[in-house]
Design a protein around this motif. Structure first.
Motif, PDB file in Angstrom:
ATOM      1  N   UNK A  23       8.780   6.328  -9.164  1.00 27.94           N
ATOM      2  CA  UNK A  23      10.068   5.793  -9.047  1.00 27.94           C
ATOM      3  C   UNK A  23      10.459   5.549  -7.408  1.00 27.94           C
ATOM      4  N   UNK A  24       9.286   5.128  -6.968  1.00 25.20           N
ATOM      5  CA  UNK A  24       9.761   4.777  -5.337  1.00 25.20           C
ATOM      6  C   UNK A  24      10.525   3.498  -5.299  1.00 25.20           C
ATOM      7  N   UNK A  26       9.340   2.488   0.782  1.00 22.58           N
ATOM      8  CA  UNK A  26       7.901   2.836   0.803  1.00 22.58           C
ATOM      9  C   UNK A  26       7.143   2.030   1.943  1.00 22.58           C
ATOM     10  N   UNK A  27       7.188   0.799   2.043  1.00 19.93           N
ATOM     11  CA  UNK A  27       6.460   0.035   3.064  1.00 19.93           C
ATOM     12  C   UNK A  27       6.852   0.186   4.426  1.00 19.93           C
ATOM     13  N   UNK A  57       4.506  16.330   5.014  1.00 16.96           N
ATOM     14  CA  UNK A  57       4.128  15.677   4.070  1.00 16.96           C
ATOM     15  C   UNK A  57       5.396  14.924   3.328  1.00 16.96           C
ATOM     16  N   UNK A  58       5.312  13.786   2.991  1.00 21.39           N
ATOM     17  CA  UNK A  58       6.456  12.879   2.632  1.00 21.39           C
ATOM     18  C   UNK A  58       6.338  12.359   1.108  1.00 21.39           C
ATOM     19  N   UNK A  59       7.321  12.268   0.412  1.00 27.87           N
ATOM     20  CA  UNK A  59       7.330  11.719  -0.956  1.00 27.87           C
ATOM     21  C   UNK A  59       8.428  10.610  -0.828  1.00 27.87           C
ATOM     22  N   UNK A  60       8.206   9.272  -1.318  1.00 28.32           N
ATOM     23  CA  UNK A  60       9.125   8.295  -1.523  1.00 28.32           C
ATOM     24  C   UNK A  60       9.386   8.091  -3.075  1.00 28.32           C
ATOM     25  N   UNK A  61      10.470   8.328  -3.310  1.00 31.85           N
ATOM     26  CA  UNK A  61      11.090   8.487  -4.800  1.00 31.85           C
ATOM     27  C   UNK A  61      12.589   8.265  -4.837  1.00 31.85           C
ATOM     28  N   UNK A  71      11.644  13.699   2.183  1.00 35.83           N
ATOM     29  CA  UNK A  71      11.768  12.803   1.336  1.00 35.83           C
ATOM     30  C   UNK A  71      12.418  11.677   1.636  1.00 35.83           C
ATOM     31  N   UNK A  72      11.782  10.535   1.200  1.00 36.95           N
ATOM     32  CA  UNK A  72      12.479   8.982   1.683  1.00 36.95           C
ATOM     33  C   UNK A  72      12.580   9.027   3.222  1.00 36.95           C
TER      34      UNK A  72
END
Lengths: 442, 442
Positions: free
Chosen positions: B245-246, B251-252, B351-355, B375-376
């Motif tokens: 769901x990014x 993200x880029x 550590x990262x999440x893109x969502x 996050x993001x």
């Protein structure tokens, strides 16, 4: 599975400690995310399972005690090993008490807006897996397991060899309790051999904190043989310094309490330092009171001029934790000399000054290097329960935190959570850098 | 003494590192009791002395740089070694900035009435003596010395051998500054040989914390060869996970920032994890953007189906800190798989999440074991200054606190102060025990 079977099948040749540690780490990852009510239910289930297994536990302990008698275990050690229904029920009440303590996990320590839409939080979280190596005292199993579950940590336990059957019965019951609420029983595991202890110290990939309890030599052995952080107290060489401006009555009462109340406690005093100006008044009274309680006194030359019948103290006395009714006494010429002596020979545990001079007390408390610095009270207050922490995992004499009596907060760490909406560092760098806000929201 | 003489006479045959450490401990005991204004005056005096010695410092650095050129030091290392007037003045401004930071010493963390007249305080205090071993970058001397003085600690410095003349000139100026305000210059001392570094690690009696900076291998060597607590980061293997769901654009942009902004930073990413569902959309766009910035990509088999022209990634890629324009890419089937990969290969740094899926983000941040979970936003925000700590002594990837970017608070510990009026433990023990109040006053 009955309480007498080993829960981790230690006797099988294919036993791998790495596998045990991996299982505990896996179980710990699930524990870490549990809500406070679920953790408290697990602790209640552990308490119920322990109560239901009372007969098995007491039978296992009786067998341990028979072996201990046959091998002439020293009386104080035997007393620690021995469980009866009263002691077991008190320990189970202690387990339930841990459920009542505040959850150390999920505390927000920092809450800061770095910029619009970019918010930082520092939140406490479990360490992961604890390795706890303790004496032959079965009650420690219940205390440590409940503290581990409350703090969201897995735990690998290793008790003294005299208590091996008791520990197996207790851990089996605790694991049953965990399973009854649907948790992975590998969260609490038991090791039973010395070889496993050595192997445990090498598992820095799976174990996050080692808590060794026992002799000083053992704690040092652990520190020298692992890369894993160690929460240990090397020894308790505590002093009571009776200043020139001391109230003699308070000094005598506190010296008695700090030496005689429980001489083998790590927070008992080993050396009494007495200012020369008050020595003629203080020493005869204090010595009489201590000797009446069968305390064996030894003193330096100056002390012997006031107490001619005591034996001389040598250099090694200043560096000895007697853990017994023995007290070394030294006359010092100044507050300065007392602080120097303590900073040289003390083990950074707990140090007290008796004085009515506020400036002397402030100087002592500022300049003595120890986890606890006390004014006009007994060193024996150094204890997690007395400090109001509810329970204690140990007393650390290390300089780095956690230091002194360590409660549940010593079993957690923290992580930084940063939430943005596409924020990148380039925005805040270079000649066109946008400034950060750094606005605290807490 | 001119800036070119060794401040601790290292060349003399009678040199004893134990003596140096004892002097620093003695000086640190005085520092520990100083008020905030006096410490800030000392830091200002250090800044003035450094500014006054600009010519000597730049001359010493020029000689270091000549030697480095002659021995073909790699360009990035040479850039770190080189000082010019602009860089030196910026570093001196950094010293003055440390004086502006809040004093980490004397903070009251707990203030609790245990009973009438028996009051407990937990107060922050200096650690004692720091041992800091750092790369050949002269600016680190000024930063570390000012942080040490602000936190009331003595410090024994050991810089990289290429910077030895620069470090001597800087430490001489700093010591002059300390003397000018009447402080013991032994509070800041310099070592210059590798043998001394080894000897330093053995001085657990005099040194309270070792901060090694440099390669991973070096940090591990230090951890394996000292009983002294170590504040070190073993490596920075950081991941960016692009969830199903990014938002592809975020993200880029974040992948670019986190890889290209400063590839050798420990908070740069080494591996990109991409959910299979978004891979067809995300990977071609991201790869084009990264390749335009000269990033060398390598991927697992699934990644190669989307990016057929990149080289394959092997198992060792997942465990490598490239510190360069190289990025490994793996396609994962689920959030679960991403978390597992990170908890297996990550170094617990950031550590990262893109969502855009809040539940996925919450699960990631809860279950990933790292000092920073994002996050993001870019992993490159993991930095003491960006967090608002004012200055940073390092980034710790250890599990125990202090963890993540460590500011001045990582250079202090605490002590418990208990004040009574003749209070003894016997009063609160046994069947007639008086209960404690445990009333918080803070």
């Amino acid at each position: 599975m009955t309480a007498f079977q080993s829960p981790v099948s230690l006797q099988q040749p294919a036993f791998s400690l790495t596998k045990v540690a991996q299982q505990t780490r896996q179980a710990a990852r699930s524990l870490a995310s549990l809500s406070t009510p679920v953790k408290n239910q697990a602790i209640e289930a552990m308490a119920q399972a322990l109560a239901a297994a009372e007969a098995e536990i007491l039978a296992a302990n009786a067998t341990d005690c028979e072996s201990a008698l046959a091998s002439h275990l020293a009386q104080p050690l035997y007393d620690r090993l021995k469980l009866d229904a009263v002691k077991l029920r008190a320990a189970i009440a202690g387990v339930r008490n841990v459920a009542q303590l505040p959850d150390p996990v999920g505390q927000v320590q920092i809450h800061r807006q770095l910029d619009q839409g970019l918010v930082l939080k520092r939140i406490t979280c479990p360490l992961g897996v604890l390795g706890v190596i303790f004496e032959s005292r079965p009650d420690a199993v219940m205390q440590i397991a409940s503290l581990a579950v409350k703090s969201g940590n897995g735990v690998i336990l290793k008790g003294g060899k005299e208590a091996v059957r008791s520990c197996r019965a207790l851990v089996a019951a605790i694991q049953q309790g965990l399973e009854q609420v649907g948790l992975d029983s590998a969260a609490v595991q038991l090791l039973t051999t010395r070889e496993e202890t050595r192997a445990l110290l090498a598992l820095d990939e799976y174990v996050d904190l080692i808590i060794p309890r026992g002799s000083n030599a053992f704690v040092r052995y652990v520190q020298d043989n692992t890369r894993i952080p160690v929460l240990g107290h090397a020894e308790g060489i505590c002093h009571l310094y009776v200043d020139a401006a001391a109230d003699v009555e308070k000094g005598v009462a506190i010296a008695l309490d700090a030496k005689v109340g429980y001489p083998s406690a790590c927070n008992a005093i080993e050396t009494l330092l007495v200012h020369r100006a008050i020595a003629p008044q203080f020493l005869p009274t204090a010595a009489a009171a201590l000797q009446q309680e069968q305390v064996d006194l030894r003193g330096d030359a100056a002390t012997q001029t006031f107490l001619p019948d005591i034996i001389p103290a040598s250099e090694s006395d200043w560096a000895t934790e007697y853990s017994a009714r023995i007290l070394a006494i030294k006359v010092v010429d100044s507050l300065e000399a007392a602080i120097d002596h303590i900073n040289t020979y003390g083990s950074r545990h707990t140090e007290a000054i008796i004085t009515e001079d506020e400036a002397a007390a402030a100087s002592f408390m500022d300049r003595v290097n120890a986890a606890g610095v006390y004014h006009n009270c007994s060193t024996r207050f150094a204890d997690g329960c007395r400090y109001g922490f509810g329970a204690e995992v140990g007393i650390s004499t290390q300089t780095m935190p956690p230091r002194g009596p360590v409660g549940l907060e010593g079993l957690v760490t923290y992580k930084y959570q940063l939430v943005g909406d596409g924020h990148i560092v380039a925005t805040y760098s270079g000649t066109q850098a946008k400034p950060f806000q750094h606005r605290d929201l807490l």
